[in-house]
Design a protein around this motif. Sequence first.
Motif, PDB file in Angstrom:
ATOM      1  N   PRO A  27      32.929  51.334  28.133  1.00  8.00           N
ATOM      2  CA  PRO A  27      32.235  52.456  27.486  1.00  8.00           C
ATOM      3  C   PRO A  27      31.126  53.007  28.359  1.00  8.00           C
ATOM      4  CG  PRO A  27      32.544  50.643  25.957  1.00  8.00           C
ATOM      5  CD  PRO A  27      32.953  50.130  27.304  1.00  8.00           C
ATOM      6  N   LYS A  28      31.020  54.345  28.389  1.00  6.86           N
ATOM      7  CA  LYS A  28      29.977  55.062  29.124  1.00  6.86           C
ATOM      8  C   LYS A  28      30.076  54.853  30.627  1.00  6.86           C
ATOM      9  CE  LYS A  28      26.746  54.858  25.251  1.00  6.86           C
ATOM     10  NZ  LYS A  28      25.394  54.484  24.790  1.00  6.86           N
ATOM     11  N   GLN A  29      31.243  54.410  31.114  1.00  3.34           N
ATOM     12  CA  GLN A  29      31.456  54.278  32.540  1.00  3.34           C
ATOM     13  C   GLN A  29      32.786  54.931  32.893  1.00  3.34           C
ATOM     14  OE1 GLN A  29      30.684  50.435  34.329  1.00  3.34           O
ATOM     15  NE2 GLN A  29      29.519  49.791  32.540  1.00  3.34           N
ATOM     16  N   LYS A  30      33.022  55.091  34.188  1.00  3.36           N
ATOM     17  CA  LYS A  30      34.232  55.768  34.630  1.00  3.36           C
ATOM     18  C   LYS A  30      35.136  54.854  35.448  1.00  3.36           C
ATOM     19  CE  LYS A  30      33.113  59.696  32.792  1.00  3.36           C
ATOM     20  NZ  LYS A  30      33.884  60.203  31.636  1.00  3.36           N
ATOM     21  N   ILE A  31      34.841  53.555  35.476  1.00  2.00           N
ATOM     22  CA  ILE A  31      35.680  52.622  36.223  1.00  2.00           C
ATOM     23  C   ILE A  31      36.961  52.374  35.438  1.00  2.00           C
ATOM     24  CG2 ILE A  31      35.825  50.308  37.211  1.00  2.00           C
ATOM     25  CD1 ILE A  31      32.743  50.312  37.260  1.00  2.00           C
ATOM     26  N   LEU A  32      38.097  52.517  36.091  1.00  2.00           N
ATOM     27  CA  LEU A  32      39.369  52.323  35.416  1.00  2.00           C
ATOM     28  C   LEU A  32      39.925  50.918  35.600  1.00  2.00           C
ATOM     29  CD1 LEU A  32      41.134  55.721  36.169  1.00  2.00           C
ATOM     30  CD2 LEU A  32      39.874  55.048  34.135  1.00  2.00           C
ATOM     31  N   CYS A  33      39.748  50.331  36.770  1.00  2.00           N
ATOM     32  CA  CYS A  33      40.334  49.010  37.018  1.00  2.00           C
ATOM     33  C   CYS A  33      39.710  48.395  38.265  1.00  2.00           C
ATOM     34  CB  CYS A  33      41.848  49.130  37.179  1.00  2.00           C
ATOM     35  SG  CYS A  33      42.669  47.551  37.460  1.00  2.00           S
ATOM     36  N   ALA A  34      38.851  47.401  38.094  1.00  2.00           N
ATOM     37  CA  ALA A  34      38.221  46.748  39.231  1.00  2.00           C
ATOM     38  C   ALA A  34      39.267  46.045  40.097  1.00  2.00           C
ATOM     39  CB  ALA A  34      37.171  45.750  38.736  1.00  2.00           C
ATOM     40  N   ASP A  35      39.092  46.124  41.401  1.00  2.00           N
ATOM     41  CA  ASP A  35      39.985  45.463  42.371  1.00  2.00           C
ATOM     42  C   ASP A  35      41.432  45.949  42.264  1.00  2.00           C
ATOM     43  OD1 ASP A  35      37.846  43.894  43.267  1.00  2.00           O
ATOM     44  OD2 ASP A  35      38.209  42.405  41.703  1.00  2.00           O
ATOM     45  N   PHE A  36      41.633  47.155  41.790  1.00  2.00           N
ATOM     46  CA  PHE A  36      42.987  47.667  41.581  1.00  2.00           C
ATOM     47  C   PHE A  36      43.785  47.709  42.879  1.00  2.00           C
ATOM     48  CE2 PHE A  36      45.886  51.356  41.455  1.00  2.00           C
ATOM     49  CZ  PHE A  36      46.720  50.966  40.413  1.00  2.00           C
ATOM     50  N   PHE A  37      43.170  48.180  43.954  1.00  2.00           N
ATOM     51  CA  PHE A  37      43.896  48.332  45.222  1.00  2.00           C
ATOM     52  C   PHE A  37      43.967  47.027  46.011  1.00  2.00           C
ATOM     53  CE2 PHE A  37      42.318  52.676  44.337  1.00  2.00           C
ATOM     54  CZ  PHE A  37      43.531  53.320  44.276  1.00  2.00           C
ATOM     55  N   CYS A  38      43.321  45.969  45.504  1.00  2.00           N
ATOM     56  CA  CYS A  38      43.384  44.664  46.167  1.00  2.00           C
ATOM     57  C   CYS A  38      44.528  43.806  45.626  1.00  2.00           C
ATOM     58  CB  CYS A  38      42.058  43.924  45.989  1.00  2.00           C
ATOM     59  SG  CYS A  38      40.645  44.754  46.739  1.00  2.00           S
ATOM     60  N   GLN A  39      45.141  44.253  44.529  1.00  2.00           N
ATOM     61  CA  GLN A  39      46.241  43.495  43.947  1.00  2.00           C
ATOM     62  C   GLN A  39      47.498  43.658  44.803  1.00  2.00           C
ATOM     63  OE1 GLN A  39      46.679  44.650  39.815  1.00  2.00           O
ATOM     64  NE2 GLN A  39      44.469  44.659  39.490  1.00  2.00           N
ATOM     65  N   PRO A  40      48.467  42.756  44.629  1.00  2.00           N
ATOM     66  CA  PRO A  40      49.720  42.886  45.392  1.00  2.00           C
ATOM     67  C   PRO A  40      50.330  44.278  45.228  1.00  2.00           C
ATOM     68  CG  PRO A  40      49.655  40.785  44.258  1.00  2.00           C
ATOM     69  CD  PRO A  40      48.467  41.559  43.770  1.00  2.00           C
ATOM     70  N   LEU A  41      50.812  44.821  46.324  1.00  2.00           N
ATOM     71  CA  LEU A  41      51.342  46.187  46.329  1.00  2.00           C
ATOM     72  C   LEU A  41      52.572  46.293  45.431  1.00  2.00           C
ATOM     73  CD1 LEU A  41      50.777  48.913  47.789  1.00  2.00           C
ATOM     74  CD2 LEU A  41      52.572  48.261  49.406  1.00  2.00           C
TER      75      LEU A  41
ATOM     76  N   ASN B 275      49.991  51.114  43.265  1.00  2.00           N
ATOM     77  CA  ASN B 275      48.610  50.884  43.694  1.00  2.00           C
ATOM     78  C   ASN B 275      48.496  51.073  45.217  1.00  2.00           C
ATOM     79  OD1 ASN B 275      49.976  48.591  44.515  1.00  2.00           O
ATOM     80  ND2 ASN B 275      48.312  47.180  43.988  1.00  2.00           N
ATOM     81  N   ASP B 276      49.399  51.888  45.763  1.00  2.00           N
ATOM     82  CA  ASP B 276      49.378  52.232  47.185  1.00  2.00           C
ATOM     83  C   ASP B 276      48.335  53.335  47.385  1.00  2.00           C
ATOM     84  OD1 ASP B 276      49.819  53.078  49.787  1.00  2.00           O
ATOM     85  OD2 ASP B 276      51.992  52.856  49.664  1.00  2.00           O
ATOM     86  N   LEU B 277      47.241  53.001  48.036  1.00  2.00           N
ATOM     87  CA  LEU B 277      46.142  53.948  48.196  1.00  2.00           C
ATOM     88  C   LEU B 277      46.576  55.199  48.963  1.00  2.00           C
ATOM     89  CD1 LEU B 277      43.171  54.487  47.666  1.00  2.00           C
ATOM     90  CD2 LEU B 277      42.614  53.160  49.721  1.00  2.00           C
ATOM     91  N   ARG B 278      47.544  55.060  49.861  1.00  2.00           N
ATOM     92  CA  ARG B 278      48.013  56.220  50.631  1.00  2.00           C
ATOM     93  C   ARG B 278      48.682  57.256  49.731  1.00  2.00           C
ATOM     94  NH1 ARG B 278      51.630  52.907  54.721  1.00  2.00           N
ATOM     95  NH2 ARG B 278      52.135  52.024  52.662  1.00  2.00           N
TER      96      ARG B 278
END
Length: 312
Positions: free
Chosen positions: A213-227, A287-290
């Motif tokens: 609530p009241k934040q804009k973070i969707l998923c911490a460490d999202f791009f660090c998880q297995p591709l 979760n591929d940042l590219r």
Amino acid sequence: MNIFHPDRDTPSGNLAKWLFDSQQSEISSHFLYQDEDPLMSQSLDVPRQSAAVCRLSTLEAHTDILRQALQTARRKVVIVSPFLSIRALESDHLLPLIQEAVERGVEVVVYTDHYLDKKNGLWKEESLQARRALVEHHVSLRVLKGIHNKTLVVDDRLLVEGSFNWLSARRNKDDARHECSILVQAPAAAACIDQLMQELEAIDREALFYCPPKQKILCADFFCQPLYHNYWNSVLTHLRERASRLNLPEDSNPEPLQEIRKKYPRHRAAWTDEEVQLVWELMNYTNDLRVFTDCLQRSERSIRYKVEGTAP
């Protein structure tokens, strides 16, 4: 009670004459000690087939207990629903109840399955909309690999488990299937809940989506998880087209910024609700940042900060 003597002409004696005149005049301690947790009987209107266990076998019984769970929970509501549907959420008006629960400080957790709710390998639109709506209402959405149980938990005092899909079953009586569940109340519920949580923790997790609530973070460490990749090229083409229709920032900016925008046209532009929606949809596919930088035309740092709340 030795202070009450009905044979004496005193204030306590006169009170005793009235108290001892009839059982209806009794001052009972029942209202204090009738339940270890008064909320169980006073707030959750469950069938009283037995003190600890009862059976639900109608659509109304299931939907009523779900709504009551959200309305009366003190600390936490857990819903295990392998399938998700925006129709179920809207038909039962669950999203406002979830919002109210979160605002009371209740943690709402939904477990769903990674493999189900798909067509041709992609999330069905109804499921995708439900996932987005749950996260937008600050539900902790946990996607596990291979669950099929349907369970509802309220704090450590109530567990309901059976065949009813809590967040996807049809709410129309004419189309609804016959579903049954067993409801277990405290104190027996506590051990069952502990066992359930241990089982869920032991199952491989695909992803966790959460917007505090009241934040804009969707998923911490999202791009660090297995591709992972869960899309067709046509899906990415559609998302790129939608992103390209977003208004680009004006060019009246310092020259260094203009140089960066040759590679990332939306660099430093304000995030719009439509663009955040595109981010959420992409998160369901990969979760591929590219892929994110290609579709959204923003830098990796900007996207990581938006999704994870921090950037290296």
